[in-house]
Design a protein around this motif. Structure first.
Motif, PDB file in Angstrom:
ATOM      1  N   THR A   1       1.248  -1.493  -0.249  1.00 18.02           N
ATOM      2  CA  THR A   1       0.158   0.364  -0.269  1.00 18.02           C
ATOM      3  C   THR A   1       1.411   1.301   0.227  1.00 18.02           C
ATOM      4  N   THR A   2       0.595   2.258  -0.457  1.00 16.70           N
ATOM      5  CA  THR A   2       0.578   3.568  -0.379  1.00 16.70           C
ATOM      6  C   THR A   2      -0.108   4.569   0.897  1.00 16.70           C
ATOM      7  N   ALA A   3       0.723   5.941   0.888  1.00 23.39           N
ATOM      8  CA  ALA A   3      -0.094   6.902   1.288  1.00 23.39           C
ATOM      9  C   ALA A   3       0.042   8.367   0.632  1.00 23.39           C
ATOM     10  N   TYR A   4      -0.870   9.226   0.598  1.00 23.55           N
ATOM     11  CA  TYR A   4      -0.626  10.422  -0.288  1.00 23.55           C
ATOM     12  C   TYR A   4      -0.806  11.216   0.718  1.00 23.55           C
ATOM     13  N   HIS A   5       0.120  11.373   1.369  1.00 26.71           N
ATOM     14  CA  HIS A   5       0.848  12.641   2.569  1.00 26.71           C
ATOM     15  C   HIS A   5       0.654  14.321   1.935  1.00 26.71           C
ATOM     16  N   THR A   6       1.517  14.236   1.061  1.00 23.57           N
ATOM     17  CA  THR A   6       1.679  15.782   0.467  1.00 23.57           C
ATOM     18  C   THR A   6       1.666  15.996  -0.346  1.00 23.57           C
ATOM     19  N   ARG A   7       0.955  17.316  -0.838  1.00 21.44           N
ATOM     20  CA  ARG A   7       0.358  17.595  -2.300  1.00 21.44           C
ATOM     21  C   ARG A   7       1.794  18.041  -2.851  1.00 21.44           C
ATOM     22  N   PHE A   8       2.647  17.241  -3.290  1.00 20.10           N
ATOM     23  CA  PHE A   8       4.205  17.361  -4.069  1.00 20.10           C
ATOM     24  C   PHE A   8       3.596  18.296  -5.210  1.00 20.10           C
ATOM     25  N   PRO A   9       3.317  18.020  -6.807  1.00 16.20           N
ATOM     26  CA  PRO A   9       2.564  18.424  -7.041  1.00 16.20           C
ATOM     27  C   PRO A   9       2.824  20.250  -6.997  1.00 16.20           C
ATOM     28  N   GLU A  10       1.549  20.242  -6.057  1.00 13.20           N
ATOM     29  CA  GLU A  10       1.850  21.582  -5.629  1.00 13.20           C
ATOM     30  C   GLU A  10       2.671  22.120  -4.826  1.00 13.20           C
TER      31      GLU A  10
ATOM     32  N   ALA B   1      -3.173  -0.426  -2.518  1.00 12.59           N
ATOM     33  CA  ALA B   1      -4.629   1.028  -1.786  1.00 12.59           C
ATOM     34  C   ALA B   1      -3.573   1.790  -1.940  1.00 12.59           C
ATOM     35  N   VAL B   2      -4.443   2.670  -2.067  1.00 14.75           N
ATOM     36  CA  VAL B   2      -3.952   4.721  -1.949  1.00 14.75           C
ATOM     37  C   VAL B   2      -4.303   5.407  -0.810  1.00 14.75           C
ATOM     38  N   MET B   3      -3.698   5.765   0.186  1.00 14.46           N
ATOM     39  CA  MET B   3      -4.251   5.614   1.166  1.00 14.46           C
ATOM     40  C   MET B   3      -4.263   7.256   1.561  1.00 14.46           C
ATOM     41  N   ALA B   4      -5.285   7.964   1.583  1.00 14.64           N
ATOM     42  CA  ALA B   4      -5.380   9.542   1.727  1.00 14.64           C
ATOM     43  C   ALA B   4      -6.103  10.289   2.692  1.00 14.64           C
ATOM     44  N   PRO B   5      -5.606  10.841   3.475  1.00 13.72           N
ATOM     45  CA  PRO B   5      -6.462  11.762   4.555  1.00 13.72           C
ATOM     46  C   PRO B   5      -7.400  12.327   4.319  1.00 13.72           C
TER      47      PRO B   5
ATOM     48  N   ALA C   1     -10.769  11.901  -8.843  1.00  7.99           N
ATOM     49  CA  ALA C   1     -10.923  12.622 -10.559  1.00  7.99           C
ATOM     50  C   ALA C   1      -9.533  12.805 -10.949  1.00  7.99           C
ATOM     51  N   ARG C   2      -9.010  12.817 -10.668  1.00 10.37           N
ATOM     52  CA  ARG C   2      -7.492  12.904 -11.157  1.00 10.37           C
ATOM     53  C   ARG C   2      -6.632  11.562 -11.882  1.00 10.37           C
ATOM     54  N   GLY C   3      -6.809  10.317 -11.615  1.00 15.26           N
ATOM     55  CA  GLY C   3      -7.157   9.466 -12.287  1.00 15.26           C
ATOM     56  C   GLY C   3      -6.484   8.519 -11.650  1.00 15.26           C
ATOM     57  N   PHE C   4      -6.377   8.179  -9.975  1.00 13.09           N
ATOM     58  CA  PHE C   4      -5.571   7.481  -9.309  1.00 13.09           C
ATOM     59  C   PHE C   4      -6.823   6.286  -9.123  1.00 13.09           C
ATOM     60  N   HIS C   5      -5.859   5.225  -8.559  1.00  6.60           N
ATOM     61  CA  HIS C   5      -6.878   3.935  -8.845  1.00  6.60           C
ATOM     62  C   HIS C   5      -7.407   3.879  -7.281  1.00  6.60           C
ATOM     63  N   ASN C   6      -7.709   2.715  -6.385  1.00  9.25           N
ATOM     64  CA  ASN C   6      -7.780   2.314  -5.742  1.00  9.25           C
ATOM     65  C   ASN C   6      -7.381   2.699  -3.909  1.00  9.25           C
ATOM     66  N   VAL C   7      -8.121   3.993  -4.011  1.00  8.38           N
ATOM     67  CA  VAL C   7      -7.950   5.816  -3.637  1.00  8.38           C
ATOM     68  C   VAL C   7      -8.703   5.210  -2.337  1.00  8.38           C
ATOM     69  N   VAL C   8      -8.975   4.983  -0.904  1.00  7.92           N
ATOM     70  CA  VAL C   8      -9.550   4.911   0.671  1.00  7.92           C
ATOM     71  C   VAL C   8      -9.034   6.037   1.245  1.00  7.92           C
TER      72      VAL C   8
ATOM     73  N   THR D   1      -5.727   4.348  13.322  1.00  5.50           N
ATOM     74  CA  THR D   1      -4.951   3.016  12.724  1.00  5.50           C
ATOM     75  C   THR D   1      -5.574   1.899  12.631  1.00  5.50           C
ATOM     76  N   ARG D   2      -6.673   1.781  12.987  1.00  4.52           N
ATOM     77  CA  ARG D   2      -7.217   0.325  12.876  1.00  4.52           C
ATOM     78  C   ARG D   2      -7.855   1.079  11.351  1.00  4.52           C
ATOM     79  N   GLN D   3      -8.253   2.025  10.904  1.00  2.21           N
ATOM     80  CA  GLN D   3      -8.397   2.501   9.300  1.00  2.21           C
ATOM     81  C   GLN D   3      -7.079   1.884   8.752  1.00  2.21           C
ATOM     82  N   PHE D   4      -6.160   2.351   9.182  1.00  5.60           N
ATOM     83  CA  PHE D   4      -4.819   1.884   8.220  1.00  5.60           C
ATOM     84  C   PHE D   4      -4.664   0.023   8.559  1.00  5.60           C
ATOM     85  N   GLU D   5      -4.871  -0.433   9.222  1.00 10.23           N
ATOM     86  CA  GLU D   5      -4.568  -1.913   9.043  1.00 10.23           C
ATOM     87  C   GLU D   5      -5.300  -2.737   8.845  1.00 10.23           C
ATOM     88  N   SER D   6      -7.505  -1.638   8.545  1.00  3.99           N
ATOM     89  CA  SER D   6      -8.015  -2.663   7.630  1.00  3.99           C
ATOM     90  C   SER D   6      -7.621  -2.399   5.923  1.00  3.99           C
ATOM     91  N   HIS D   7      -6.263  -1.250   5.800  1.00  5.87           N
ATOM     92  CA  HIS D   7      -6.173  -1.398   4.068  1.00  5.87           C
ATOM     93  C   HIS D   7      -5.513  -1.510   4.274  1.00  5.87           C
TER      94      HIS D   7
END
Length: 355
Positions: free
Chosen positions: A108-117, A143-147, A157-164, A329-335
């Protein structure tokens, strides 16, 4: 379950990514999981076996690991994780992703930061280019974990898949109401705590005409410039968490001028101390503060600051009490996406090779 977390952001950096990971690791271990980390230091502490690094261009506080694949592969192989989470898109994250793909290990990965901006703000690189690269990195994950819900929707909307959704929490014991004597300056006291960098849009706060006094707590590449440009502002530097709580309590309003943060842990920390938030109505504040009574969101930041002075600090605190690191963290664990049970044990890995 053995969980490996890889992050290019780590101590001594003080930011939301590092805070989120450290709190999540603490909770996961409390749940009974075995958790290991790969960071620029090598592990969770500087054990002398870290990675050679160089400063990130335009942001020297961030260290980028050089040619990390061999060490990353060795550590992943030795740990034989059931689940792998890649927290950042830097060299360590790329190396871990390469190893996982080579060995058929889901991750899994996480999208913590708007690096493009952030990159656009510093270099004017078109957003389309950096978002294309980010999609390529994250769309390989299970899964891509977003906050926040707003960031989840934006990424889809930007074409990312499996965003949770993976939300965040706050330590309401550490960040709590109490004595408010930390800032001995004119009232009302308007406060910013966080990284001092161009992408945080701090000048939108500093140039406001406000009564009382303004404080900035933190460090970053824009600090010297802002100190020279705004000599009337109090700049306090970096402090440990228990001292930050004293700053939050002493503030009358916590000002959050960022237009690009994906969440903003500082919003929760301020509200947990009873200090109302003033921010723009953008992703992050909209999800965390919204119309909860924890702050005021307005396109005119000065209006938000002045209206926030009227909010009830007890109600502000109650908003923060709805967030916990245990629930997040339960949410994180489930993904997490562990390797199928039949493949988890008895495997011998060779770095850079097959199984």
């Amino acid at each position: 379950m053995r969980i490996m977390i890889i992050s290019d952001a780590w101590l001594p950096q003080v930011n939301g990514v590092v805070r989120s990971i450290t709190e999540t690791v603490r909770e996961l271990r409390g749940f009974g999981h075995q958790v290991a980390l790969i960071t620029p230091l090598g592990g969770e502490t500087d054990d002398g076996d870290g990675f050679a690094t160089l400063p990130c261009p335009t942001y020297p506080d961030i260290r980028l690991s050089l040619f990390p694949y061999r060490k990353v592969a060795q550590r992943l192989a030795a740990f034989a994780p059931h689940a792998v989470h890649i927290a950042t898109e830097g060299p360590l994250g790329l190396a871990a992703q390469r190893w996982c793909r080579r060995h058929g290990q889901p991750f899994t990965t996480a999208y913590h930061t708007r690096f493009p901006e952030y990159i656009h703000a510093r270099t004017r690189l078109p957003l389309a280019i950096s978002y294309a690269w980010m999609r390529r990195f994250h769309n390989r994950a299970q899964a891509v974990m977003a906050p926040t819900p707003a960031i989840v929707a934006d990424l889809k909307a930007r074409g990312f898949h499996n965003v949770v959704l993976w939300s965040r929490g706050v330590d309401t014991r550490l960040f709590s109401p109490g004595e408010r004597e930390r800032l001995d300056t004119a009232q009302p006291r308007f406060l910013y705590i966080g990284r001092v960098a161009v992408e945080k849009n701090i000048e939108a706060f500093l140039r406001l005409e406000l009564p009382g006094s303004k404080w900035v707590v933190g460090e970053g590449p824009q600090l010297a410039e802002l100190k020279a440009k705004y000599p009337e502002v109090y700049f306090a530097g970096v402090f440990p968490q228990h001292e930050l709580a004293r700053f939050y309590r002493a503030g009358d309003v916590f000002v959050f001028p960022s237009l690009t943060d994906t969440f903003g842990l500082v919003l929760l920390e301020a509200m947990a101390c009873g200090t109302p938030v003033a921010a723009y109505p953008v992703a992050g504040p909209l999800d965390v503060v919204g119309a909860s009574g924890g702050g005021v969101l307005h396109q005119d930041l000065r209006t938000a600051c002045l209206q926030a002075l009227t909010l009830d600090r007890d109600q502000v605190r109650r908003v923060a009490e709805g967030y916990s690191w245990t629930a997040a963290t339960r949410q994180f664990e489930s993904h997490l996406c562990p390797r199928p049970l039949g493949e988890q044990e008895g495997m011998a890995f060779t770095p850079g090779g097959g199984r």
